[in-house]
Design a protein around this motif. Structure first.
Motif, PDB file in Angstrom:
ATOM      1  N   ARG A  60      -6.723  37.707  65.833  1.00 26.94           N
ATOM      2  CA  ARG A  60      -6.111  37.525  67.159  1.00 26.94           C
ATOM      3  C   ARG A  60      -6.747  36.359  67.937  1.00 26.94           C
ATOM      4  NH1 ARG A  60      -7.103  42.608  65.958  1.00 26.94           N
ATOM      5  NH2 ARG A  60      -9.097  42.510  67.051  1.00 26.94           N
ATOM      6  N   SER A  61      -7.188  35.325  67.246  1.00 21.11           N
ATOM      7  CA  SER A  61      -7.752  34.145  67.911  1.00 21.11           C
ATOM      8  C   SER A  61      -6.837  32.948  67.704  1.00 21.11           C
ATOM      9  CB  SER A  61      -9.149  33.827  67.366  1.00 21.11           C
ATOM     10  OG  SER A  61     -10.093  34.775  67.818  1.00 21.11           O
ATOM     11  N   LYS A  62      -6.960  31.981  68.583  1.00 16.08           N
ATOM     12  CA  LYS A  62      -6.250  30.714  68.422  1.00 16.08           C
ATOM     13  C   LYS A  62      -7.264  29.587  68.558  1.00 16.08           C
ATOM     14  CE  LYS A  62      -3.441  31.373  71.941  1.00 16.08           C
ATOM     15  NZ  LYS A  62      -2.387  31.134  72.964  1.00 16.08           N
ATOM     16  N   ILE A  63      -6.912  28.400  68.091  1.00 17.37           N
ATOM     17  CA  ILE A  63      -7.863  27.298  68.104  1.00 17.37           C
ATOM     18  C   ILE A  63      -7.179  26.000  68.525  1.00 17.37           C
ATOM     19  CG2 ILE A  63      -7.557  26.787  65.638  1.00 17.37           C
ATOM     20  CD1 ILE A  63     -10.658  26.226  65.593  1.00 17.37           C
ATOM     21  N   LEU A  64      -7.849  25.264  69.412  1.00 20.07           N
ATOM     22  CA  LEU A  64      -7.366  23.980  69.919  1.00 20.07           C
ATOM     23  C   LEU A  64      -8.397  22.904  69.592  1.00 20.07           C
ATOM     24  CD1 LEU A  64      -6.405  25.143  73.550  1.00 20.07           C
ATOM     25  CD2 LEU A  64      -5.001  25.303  71.499  1.00 20.07           C
ATOM     26  N   PHE A  65      -7.929  21.768  69.117  1.00 21.33           N
ATOM     27  CA  PHE A  65      -8.804  20.640  68.821  1.00 21.33           C
ATOM     28  C   PHE A  65      -8.512  19.502  69.790  1.00 21.33           C
ATOM     29  CE2 PHE A  65      -8.823  23.067  64.965  1.00 21.33           C
ATOM     30  CZ  PHE A  65     -10.078  22.857  64.404  1.00 21.33           C
ATOM     31  N   CYS A  66      -9.563  18.949  70.388  1.00 17.79           N
ATOM     32  CA  CYS A  66      -9.423  17.819  71.309  1.00 17.79           C
ATOM     33  C   CYS A  66     -10.268  16.663  70.781  1.00 17.79           C
ATOM     34  CB  CYS A  66      -9.901  18.177  72.713  1.00 17.79           C
ATOM     35  SG  CYS A  66      -9.060  19.593  73.458  1.00 17.79           S
ATOM     36  N   GLY A  67      -9.724  15.457  70.803  1.00 16.83           N
ATOM     37  CA  GLY A  67     -10.519  14.334  70.317  1.00 16.83           C
ATOM     38  C   GLY A  67      -9.829  12.999  70.462  1.00 16.83           C
ATOM     39  N   ASP A  68     -10.581  11.965  70.188  1.00 13.13           N
ATOM     40  CA  ASP A  68     -10.096  10.586  70.295  1.00 13.13           C
ATOM     41  C   ASP A  68     -10.937   9.706  69.371  1.00 13.13           C
ATOM     42  OD1 ASP A  68      -9.221   8.070  71.034  1.00 13.13           O
ATOM     43  OD2 ASP A  68     -10.372   8.034  72.893  1.00 13.13           O
ATOM     44  N   LYS A  69     -10.327   9.140  68.364  1.00 11.32           N
ATOM     45  CA  LYS A  69     -11.060   8.320  67.391  1.00 11.32           C
ATOM     46  C   LYS A  69     -11.736   7.109  68.033  1.00 11.32           C
ATOM     47  CE  LYS A  69      -8.265   9.595  63.355  1.00 11.32           C
ATOM     48  NZ  LYS A  69      -7.359   9.086  62.302  1.00 11.32           N
ATOM     49  N   PHE A  70     -11.243   6.684  69.186  1.00 14.05           N
ATOM     50  CA  PHE A  70     -11.809   5.530  69.889  1.00 14.05           C
ATOM     51  C   PHE A  70     -13.220   5.823  70.394  1.00 14.05           C
ATOM     52  CE2 PHE A  70     -11.999   2.842  73.862  1.00 14.05           C
ATOM     53  CZ  PHE A  70     -12.090   1.622  73.212  1.00 14.05           C
ATOM     54  N   GLN A  71     -13.546   7.103  70.579  1.00 15.94           N
ATOM     55  CA  GLN A  71     -14.831   7.488  71.160  1.00 15.94           C
ATOM     56  C   GLN A  71     -15.758   8.142  70.126  1.00 15.94           C
ATOM     57  OE1 GLN A  71     -14.420   8.914  75.495  1.00 15.94           O
ATOM     58  NE2 GLN A  71     -12.450   9.497  74.608  1.00 15.94           N
ATOM     59  N   ASN A  72     -15.756   7.630  68.930  1.00 11.92           N
ATOM     60  CA  ASN A  72     -16.577   8.173  67.848  1.00 11.92           C
ATOM     61  C   ASN A  72     -18.039   7.758  68.031  1.00 11.92           C
ATOM     62  OD1 ASN A  72     -17.657   9.101  65.474  1.00 11.92           O
ATOM     63  ND2 ASN A  72     -16.470   7.757  64.140  1.00 11.92           N
ATOM     64  N   ASP A  73     -18.942   8.737  68.138  1.00 12.67           N
ATOM     65  CA  ASP A  73     -20.370   8.467  68.326  1.00 12.67           C
ATOM     66  C   ASP A  73     -21.180   8.601  67.031  1.00 12.67           C
ATOM     67  OD1 ASP A  73     -20.062   8.083  71.123  1.00 12.67           O
ATOM     68  OD2 ASP A  73     -20.027  10.249  71.412  1.00 12.67           O
ATOM     69  N   LEU A  74     -20.509   8.841  65.916  1.00 16.17           N
ATOM     70  CA  LEU A  74     -21.206   8.960  64.635  1.00 16.17           C
ATOM     71  C   LEU A  74     -21.440   7.555  64.068  1.00 16.17           C
ATOM     72  CD1 LEU A  74     -19.280  11.968  63.035  1.00 16.17           C
ATOM     73  CD2 LEU A  74     -21.574  11.983  64.017  1.00 16.17           C
ATOM     74  N   THR A  75     -22.651   7.075  64.208  1.00 17.73           N
ATOM     75  CA  THR A  75     -22.964   5.704  63.814  1.00 17.73           C
ATOM     76  C   THR A  75     -23.876   5.614  62.589  1.00 17.73           C
ATOM     77  OG1 THR A  75     -24.828   5.687  65.373  1.00 17.73           O
ATOM     78  CG2 THR A  75     -22.706   4.874  66.181  1.00 17.73           C
ATOM     79  N   LYS A  76     -24.455   6.740  62.171  1.00 15.16           N
ATOM     80  CA  LYS A  76     -25.362   6.728  61.022  1.00 15.16           C
ATOM     81  C   LYS A  76     -24.563   6.783  59.713  1.00 15.16           C
ATOM     82  CE  LYS A  76     -29.109   8.939  63.613  1.00 15.16           C
ATOM     83  NZ  LYS A  76     -30.042  10.083  63.714  1.00 15.16           N
ATOM     84  N   LYS A  77     -25.091   6.114  58.685  1.00 15.40           N
ATOM     85  CA  LYS A  77     -24.370   5.991  57.420  1.00 15.40           C
ATOM     86  C   LYS A  77     -24.071   7.341  56.777  1.00 15.40           C
ATOM     87  CE  LYS A  77     -25.967   1.344  56.196  1.00 15.40           C
ATOM     88  NZ  LYS A  77     -26.693   0.514  55.192  1.00 15.40           N
TER      89      LYS A  77
END
Length: 256
Positions: free
Chosen positions: A188-205
């Motif tokens: 009985r749960s639901k899930i929402l995803f929010c995001g924007d590829k322009f604001q990606n903070d993953l910079t490590k290889k």
């Protein structure tokens, strides 16, 4: 005489403690968050209206992606809290999930896991303050059990039932984190995803965003619904809108 003095002293202390307790209650009913306290917000763009209809129609696996400043997280929090605070349904809690990725490495942060995560809860404190018109709204929601913040670091091994899960800043999650989070969705749960590829903070290889792979999988599923926001949906400010449009004109925005 000494015994009388001690007895009087103890009585006074008890009376003082009782008075203090009466004037400073641990949790007052007057401070509790209720559905009636939630302000009403109407959609300000076609895509915001599209999400409202999608949510109202019973969507339980939804993605909100695109330009910054369009209200993705705000909209998700608004509709989720509105439903959780309504006693006529089974949803008991809004669970915000986020990967604790800094935009810059600030070094070791002292304290417990909860204390380390506090800085990442600031957006939800601000959104809750706007939604309810009070600075303590997020804290009260957590105290009453209506809201919870979990980092992807601590989410393995749990099942989240009767809840509305908001995965925020999804572009900062690896494929392993995103697949783990969706594997926590319980009864009985639901899930929402929010995001924007322009604001990606993953910079490590060794840390690569898994959002692209996740969307390839999600878009192949009949349960998945999605709203892609564009620069025309930006409501934060005219400066942000014009800046993002200028970036788009120069080909600097990744496709969502």
């Amino acid at each position: 005489m000494a015994r009388k003095s001690v007895a009087t002293s103890r009585t006074e202390v008890l009376e003082q403690d009782e008075t203090k307790h009466q004037h400073q209650p641990a949790f007052s009913n007057a401070l509790k968050i209720k559905l009636d306290h939630l302000k009403t917000f109407e959609p300000l763009s076609e895509n915001q209206a599209k999400f409202f209809e999608m949510y109202k129609g019973g969507g339980y696996f939804i993605g909100l992606f695109g330009s910054p400043g369009v209200g993705k997280t705000f909209l998700a929090m608004y509709r989720s809290l509105e439903e959780v605070l309504d006693k006529t349904n089974n949803f008991k809690q809004v669970v915000v999930v986020r990967s604790v990725v800094p935009t810059r490495d600030v070094g070791f942060l002292p304290g417990s896991l909860e204390e380390k995560q506090e800085i990442y809860e600031l957006p939800y404190q601000e959104i809750s303050e706007t939604l309810f018109g009070r600075k303590d709204a997020w804290q009260r929601l957590k105290e009453q059990g209506y809201a919870r913040f979990i980092s992807t670091t601590a989410i393995r091994g749990i099942s989240i039932d009767d809840a509305i899960i908001i995965v925020d800043e999804a572009q900062n999650c690896t494929w392993g984190e995103l697949s783990t989070v969706i594997g926590r969705v319980g009864h009985r749960s639901k899930i929402l995803f929010c995001g924007d590829k322009f604001q990606n903070d993953l910079t490590k290889k060794h840390d690569q965003s898994g959002l692209g792979t996740f969307l390839d999988v999600a878009r192949s599923m009949r349960e998945y619904q999605e709203v892609i926001f564009t620069p025309d949906d930006i409501i934060r400010s005219s400066l942000v809108k014009n800046f993002i449009k200028a970036c788009a004109d120069k080909g600097l925005l990744p496709a969502n």
